[in-house]
Scaffold this motif. Sequence first.
Motif, PDB file in Angstrom:
ATOM      1  N   ARG A   1       0.829  -1.204   0.000  1.00  0.00           N
ATOM      2  CA  ARG A   1       0.000   0.000   0.000  1.00  0.00           C
ATOM      3  C   ARG A   1       0.867   1.259   0.000  1.00  0.00           C
ATOM      4  O   ARG A   1       2.009   1.245   0.432  1.00  0.00           O
TER       5      ARG A   1
ATOM      6  N   GLU B   1      -5.585   2.427   7.000  1.00  0.00           N
ATOM      7  CA  GLU B   1      -5.874   1.100   7.560  1.00  0.00           C
ATOM      8  C   GLU B   1      -5.391   1.014   9.009  1.00  0.00           C
ATOM      9  O   GLU B   1      -6.064   0.452   9.868  1.00  0.00           O
TER      10      GLU B   1
ATOM     11  N   GLU C   1      -2.638   5.010   2.244  1.00  0.00           N
ATOM     12  CA  GLU C   1      -3.536   3.859   2.361  1.00  0.00           C
ATOM     13  C   GLU C   1      -3.224   3.055   3.618  1.00  0.00           C
ATOM     14  O   GLU C   1      -4.123   2.648   4.351  1.00  0.00           O
ATOM     15  N   PHE C   2      -1.952   2.848   3.856  1.00  0.00           N
ATOM     16  CA  PHE C   2      -1.565   2.085   5.029  1.00  0.00           C
ATOM     17  C   PHE C   2      -1.942   2.811   6.314  1.00  0.00           C
ATOM     18  O   PHE C   2      -2.459   2.205   7.256  1.00  0.00           O
TER      19      PHE C   2
END
Length: 194
Positions: A113, A121, A117-118
Amino acid sequence: VTSLVGKGRKNLRIRGAKDVVALPPSRKIFLYLALAAVLMAVVLLLILRRRRRRRKEEEPPLIPAHELAYAQLRRLEEEKLIEAGQVKEFYVRISAILRHYIENRFRLRAPERTTEEFLLELSGSRELDNKHKELLRDFLRHCDLVKFARYRPESKEVRGTFAAARKFVEETALENKCSRVREGSRGQGQSFRI
């Protein structure tokens, strides 16, 4: 020569020959085919068993994710990329080491990612406490500045980046639920070798 037909010879009629009659098929062919199939299955099982045994012998032992990360950090430090002027390469590698450690240790898909994005999450994850989430956020954003925005960090910042990576591994490896991974393999729950 005396006839065996005897007196009934006068009424004897000779009939024409009948057509050729095929013999019933031999069942031996089915027996041979079944035997060949069983033999092939046994040979295949023996080959698969031998391969499995070889694979088990060749597989490296499982090591804890934090030990693998420490080894990779040591190798990176020994390569002296900063002294050689390869700052961007250093940041690419240290970022990859930490991302793969996170994947191996916490089963979070960090390497696949982008940082944003990471981090998105990670914000919903309960695997890490807020202190570690903040450390990761700062670390990854700093690495991205060097990797993508051509930021040239000072030597003090480089040392701080290395120390932050080591600190993150040390603090998260203290828990007893450390994952074990094979060195040299890739994927979720597995390590990445640099």
